[in-house]
Design a protein around this motif. Structure first.
Motif, PDB file in Angstrom:
ATOM      1  N   GLN A 141      -8.166 -13.058 -21.034  1.00  0.00           N
ATOM      2  CA  GLN A 141      -8.881 -12.410 -22.719  1.00  0.00           C
ATOM      3  C   GLN A 141      -7.514 -13.622 -23.316  1.00  0.00           C
ATOM      4  N   GLY A 187     -19.848  -9.828 -22.051  1.00  0.00           N
ATOM      5  CA  GLY A 187     -20.891 -11.107 -21.471  1.00  0.00           C
ATOM      6  C   GLY A 187     -20.318 -11.351 -20.688  1.00  0.00           C
ATOM      7  N   LEU A 188     -18.998 -12.200 -20.572  1.00  0.00           N
ATOM      8  CA  LEU A 188     -18.180 -13.053 -19.729  1.00  0.00           C
ATOM      9  C   LEU A 188     -18.496 -12.502 -18.372  1.00  0.00           C
ATOM     10  N   ASP A 211     -18.501 -18.402 -24.804  1.00  0.00           N
ATOM     11  CA  ASP A 211     -18.925 -17.567 -24.770  1.00  0.00           C
ATOM     12  C   ASP A 211     -19.299 -17.521 -23.271  1.00  0.00           C
ATOM     13  N   ARG A 212     -19.612 -18.101 -22.653  1.00  0.00           N
ATOM     14  CA  ARG A 212     -20.981 -18.366 -21.494  1.00  0.00           C
ATOM     15  C   ARG A 212     -20.033 -19.093 -21.021  1.00  0.00           C
ATOM     16  N   SER A 255      -8.474 -17.542 -25.321  1.00  0.00           N
ATOM     17  CA  SER A 255      -8.138 -17.188 -26.554  1.00  0.00           C
ATOM     18  C   SER A 255      -7.269 -18.692 -26.569  1.00  0.00           C
ATOM     19  N   VAL A 308     -16.350  -7.280 -25.756  1.00  0.00           N
ATOM     20  CA  VAL A 308     -17.474  -8.493 -25.632  1.00  0.00           C
ATOM     21  C   VAL A 308     -17.309  -8.876 -24.261  1.00  0.00           C
ATOM     22  N   THR A 319     -13.638 -22.200 -19.447  1.00  0.00           N
ATOM     23  CA  THR A 319     -14.194 -20.416 -18.654  1.00  0.00           C
ATOM     24  C   THR A 319     -14.707 -19.898 -17.594  1.00  0.00           C
TER      25      THR A 319
END
Length: 239
Positions: free
Chosen positions: A130, A202-203, A140-141, A134, A200, A174
């Motif tokens: 993470q 999602g990943l 976000d995908r 950043s 979060v 990502t």
């Protein structure tokens, strides 16, 4: 009435909970441990998150006595897991007695992969994906091809990230970073059921689903009430 309180530091100050046995009565957040938090601790025992010596793995998710939900530590590889993470994990396990599998918890910008068996934390592998996302402007995908490439060739991560940076492909960057994380944690998720606790998720859900890993997402806030109830039971605060 078995009144007790739990207090713990957060990046923004102090967070506290006043309990009646397993029932949450009140929650307070403050910049410092001041008058508002004093209302929570006017009677009954006070349990403090992160106080005292860290407990070495393997160890029970929740303590059976004492007035501290201490941090956890692992000697090899060296690691430290916050008492807050213990509380969230307890919440996730509240409806799963004797569950065995892996719980992935993101706390701040650190992600812990925790091996769970018989209500114990057996081992952990932590990563700072993470933080890297950043710093590099991750998306976000994730790109599935990039994920697969870096899982099979993690040694090429720096080259892959350079290409993604030149082309402006945030999803590829990502995917590469998540691919390296999955490569590093393969012994934890391969053939396991996984619970992801994250604001979060999602990943991690995307990455694990690409590997056909059965996984469930939980929000840390939703784990507090069942975690507090489980802590009350463990400490004998339930009549």
């Amino acid at each position: 009435m078995s009144v007790w309180a739990l207090l713990g530091r957060t990046p923004s100050g102090v967070r506290g909970f006043r309990m009646d046995g397993a029932q949450l009565l009140e929650e307070v957040a403050a910049s410092e441990s001041g008058a508002s938090l004093a209302l929570l601790v006017k009677d009954g025992p006070v349990v403090r998150i992160g106080d005292g010596d860290a407990e070495a793995l393997p160890v029970a998710v929740l303590p059976g006595d004492g007035i501290s939900l201490s941090n956890l530590e692992q000697k090899s590889p060296p690691d430290v897991i916050s008492g807050w993470v213990r509380l969230w994990v307890a919440g996730a396990l509240a409806s799963k007695p004797n569950w065995a599998g892996v719980i992935v918890v993101t706390h701040g910008d650190v992600t812990h992969w925790l091996q769970i068996s018989a209500d114990e934390v057996v081992s952990v592998q932590s990563v700072i994906t993470q933080r890297l996302l950043s710093a590099l402007g991750g998306a976000d995908r994730l790109d599935a091809s990039a994920l697969a490439d870096s899982m099979s060739q993690p040694e090429r991560l720096a080259a892959h990230l350079r290409k993604a940076g030149v082309t402006g492909d945030a999803a590829a960057a990502t995917g590469h970073l998540m691919g390296v994380e999955l490569a590093a944690t393969r012994p934890y998720w391969l053939g396991q059921e996984v619970i992801v606790i994250s604001e979060v998720p999602g990943l991690h859900m995307q990455a694990l689903e690409h590997q056909a890993v059965p996984c469930t997402a939980c929000h840390p806030q939703d784990m507090l009430a069942p975690g507090l109830a489980a802590l009350a039971q463990s400490l004998g605060y339930v009549d």
